[in-house]
Design a protein around this motif. Structure first.
Motif, PDB file in Angstrom:
ATOM      1  N   THR A 264      42.367-103.959 -14.202  1.00 30.99           N
ATOM      2  CA  THR A 264      42.210-103.505 -15.582  1.00 30.99           C
ATOM      3  C   THR A 264      43.574-103.240 -16.210  1.00 30.99           C
ATOM      4  OG1 THR A 264      40.153-102.462 -14.878  1.00 30.99           O
ATOM      5  CG2 THR A 264      40.991-101.851 -17.040  1.00 30.99           C
ATOM      6  N   MET A 266      46.370-104.508 -15.434  1.00 30.05           N
ATOM      7  CA  MET A 266      47.139-105.732 -15.620  1.00 30.05           C
ATOM      8  C   MET A 266      46.479-106.683 -16.611  1.00 30.05           C
ATOM      9  SD  MET A 266      48.502-106.464 -11.712  1.00 30.05           S
ATOM     10  CE  MET A 266      49.439-107.943 -12.115  1.00 30.05           C
ATOM     11  N   GLY A 267      45.387-106.247 -17.196  1.00 29.77           N
ATOM     12  CA  GLY A 267      44.762-107.034 -18.246  1.00 29.77           C
ATOM     13  C   GLY A 267      43.826-108.140 -17.778  1.00 29.77           C
ATOM     14  N   PHE A 268      43.432-108.100 -16.531  1.00 23.05           N
ATOM     15  CA  PHE A 268      42.451-109.072 -16.055  1.00 23.05           C
ATOM     16  C   PHE A 268      41.049-108.588 -16.412  1.00 23.05           C
ATOM     17  CE2 PHE A 268      46.081-110.368 -13.745  1.00 23.05           C
ATOM     18  CZ  PHE A 268      45.868-111.682 -13.316  1.00 23.05           C
ATOM     19  N   LYS A 269      40.232-109.481 -16.947  1.00 19.78           N
ATOM     20  CA  LYS A 269      38.872-109.090 -17.313  1.00 19.78           C
ATOM     21  C   LYS A 269      37.946-109.254 -16.118  1.00 19.78           C
ATOM     22  CE  LYS A 269      38.941-109.568 -22.279  1.00 19.78           C
ATOM     23  NZ  LYS A 269      39.674-110.713 -22.857  1.00 19.78           N
ATOM     24  N   GLU A 273      37.335-112.929 -15.489  1.00 22.70           N
ATOM     25  CA  GLU A 273      38.545-113.508 -14.920  1.00 22.70           C
ATOM     26  C   GLU A 273      38.745-113.137 -13.441  1.00 22.70           C
ATOM     27  OE1 GLU A 273      40.891-113.204 -19.187  1.00 22.70           O
ATOM     28  OE2 GLU A 273      41.596-112.057 -17.472  1.00 22.70           O
TER      29      GLU A 273
END
Lengths: 342, 342
Positions: A264, A266-269, A273
DNA sequence: TTGTATGCGTTATCAA
DNA sequence: TTGATAACGCATACAA
């Protein structure tokens, strides 16, 4: 400060009979006159008599006590197993002595020895992570004490065992990931000297093989079995040029939680993703966002199974064939963190 | 199947000395020749001798065992307290016998009696919710067994107690809500026959009074101490014509979780439209969204405190004045669910 | 420094 | 149906 307790002699004296009769009455023997029995029971209650279990145990040579050694009492899985054992043994008037090894072999040895000293009838153990030498366990058997291993078992030791089918569970979990369309699946593995972690890894490899997905060794992270280590491993994985699209935290849900937090951040969905699957069905996995797919080990049931296994083994010595290993099939709980299809 | 164990007599026989010498050597007495002592210890190891603690205890009249009775072993708070006790007692070679009352008075009584029978040196108890009669606890004292109550204590029983300052913690929690601008603060309260819940309510009332906020009785929901009951109470509260703008789930974080789920489902925004505060600092409160403000009870520390209290009391009989009640100040953990100001 | 004798509280065995 | 006695394994007071 400790007052003298009432003994069977006190009761005998008061009633002008002998201690033997009192003992018989208290043990509900048939060889006591019904009336004297009633009288004895009544007097015992009046004098607030409590049986001295220690003396009784010394005489009878058994303690009606089961010793339990787990790495940590306050870990959900173990606490539940203990609760299950307590539940099943309570009815039979057994007591539980609980020890925690804190994952240290040295303490584990001390715990086991204490339990032997205590003349427990049975020792239930899930070995600690750094356990390598097993003479203390052999010692248990040599002392004629029933030994039951559960969850983290030493395979080569021929004892009663209650385990989870870790390999099968992992196989199913990873297969589920593959079916959801994940293609680069990473594994957070636990200490490989513990069989359970070996088996989980084996299940992972088996699933890949079955679906003809090549094994990428960089996607297998060693020793990632706490939240922190899980997080650390995830940072490494997600920084790769070709990061994984799913992570199977085979060690624990805590580790999976570490994955979720880092992902979360690191911006991974999740799950689109990155798919995440944990292990143990800790309470919190249901309420994270997204909720975490995990594997339920039926821990309370496992405890009850352990207790019943012991009782069976006691009752049918050599009369019946008893399965020496009971394998409980864990259940994959599919939640949001891996659900990107339908 | 149970083989005969080596006793001090076996060792004595082998060395052509008497059992008393062996006993002395094993207890590291000064009245044994250093060489024979060494020889005895060596032989004991060779014969795989283990002391029979039962016999030893019977003889010495103490068991070096502490009995613990809690409502549920697998509840985070209790598991942690037990872990703390285990930690502190382990070094002193004490054993723990653990029982769970399942919140039933009847089982609690049976547990306590078992522990008395077992001649434990001390009983540590947190009473069950439906506990009303306390003769079994008085019985403990009458048998000269040290009784230590913790968390859920029976006030009128003069025993050692280790408690949380529940009133103060609640006062702080509710004050915090008020400072965040919440004006209609509801209370989910627990069974009022348990002092801890009375105290938490008292803290709530005190905070309102202090800030001159009138008490609205419709905002106080009885017996809302599980996730389900918390959810049910919340549905009621949020359906009111004038719903509360904050809910203090004084019973537990589970209850608070019920609040959060219902609130989210009913479309209330947390924390802007509804503030939520729980109790206990369960692991999951940190990872819900939003994370839940709660109160940490320092459970492991509490366990250690209990153990040390017992040891102190044992050591300084009548020499020192010992505080009979130790109150641990819980800590308010402020998280997102109540943070609507800077 | 070592040995002898006894008791902790209960239960099992044998005799009455 | 009841009583007397020994034994479980260890530790200690006392004697040697």
């Amino acid at each position: 400060m400790r007052k003298k307790r009432t003994t069977i002699y006190d009761i005998a004296e008061k009633l002008n009979i002998t201690a033997s009769s009192v003992s018989r009455a208290l043990n509900n023997s048939n060889y006591v006159n019904e009336n004297t029995k009633k009288l004895i029971l009544k007097t015992a209650a009046e004098l607030n008599y409590k049986r001295n279990t220690i003396a009784s145990n010394l005489r009878s040579g058994q303690s009606k006590t089961i010793g339990i050694v787990v790495p940590r009492i306050n870990q959900n899985f173990f606490a539940n197993v203990i609760a299950g054992i307590e539940d099943a043994t309570y009815e039979k008037n057994y007591n539980l002595i609980i020890c925690q090894s804190n994952e240290q072999e040295e303490k584990e040895v001390k715990c086991v020895n204490t339990l032997i000293n205590q003349q427990v009838d049975c020792i239930v153990i899930s070995v600690s992570a750094d356990s390598h030498d097993h003479t203390h366990l052999k010692n248990v058997i040599e002392h004629g004490i029933q030994l039951i291993q559960f969850d983290r078992v030493v395979d080569e030791l021929e004892t009663l065992k209650v385990i989870n089918d870790n390999e099968q569970a992992s196989l199913e979990a990873v297969s589920h990931l593959i079916e959801q369309g994940y293609k680069r699946i990473a594994l957070l593995e636990g200490p490989q000297n513990l069989d359970i972690f070996k088996q989980r890894k084996a299940g992972y490899l088996k699933a890949l093989k079955k679906h003809k997905i090549p094994v990428v060794h960089d996607l297998i992270i060693e020793n990632a079995w706490t939240k922190e280590l899980g997080a650390e491993g995830t940072r490494k994985l997600l920084s790769m040029p070709k990061p994984p699209d799913a992570i199977f935290a085979s060690t624990s849900d805590f580790s999976a939680l570490g994955v979720l937090e880092v992902a979360t951040a690191m911006g991974f969905k999740v799950p689109s993703e990155l798919g995440i699957c944990g292990y143990s069905n800790e309470a919190f996995t249901e309420i994270t966002s997204p909720s975490i797919t995990t594997i339920d080990q039926f821990s309370i049931y496992m405890g009850k199974t352990i207790a019943n296994l012991y009782f069976q083994e006691m009752e049918n010595k050599e009369t019946e064939v008893i399965p020496k290993i009971i394998s409980i099939k864990p259940k994959l709980i599919i939640r949001s963190s891996t659900s990107r299809k339908g």
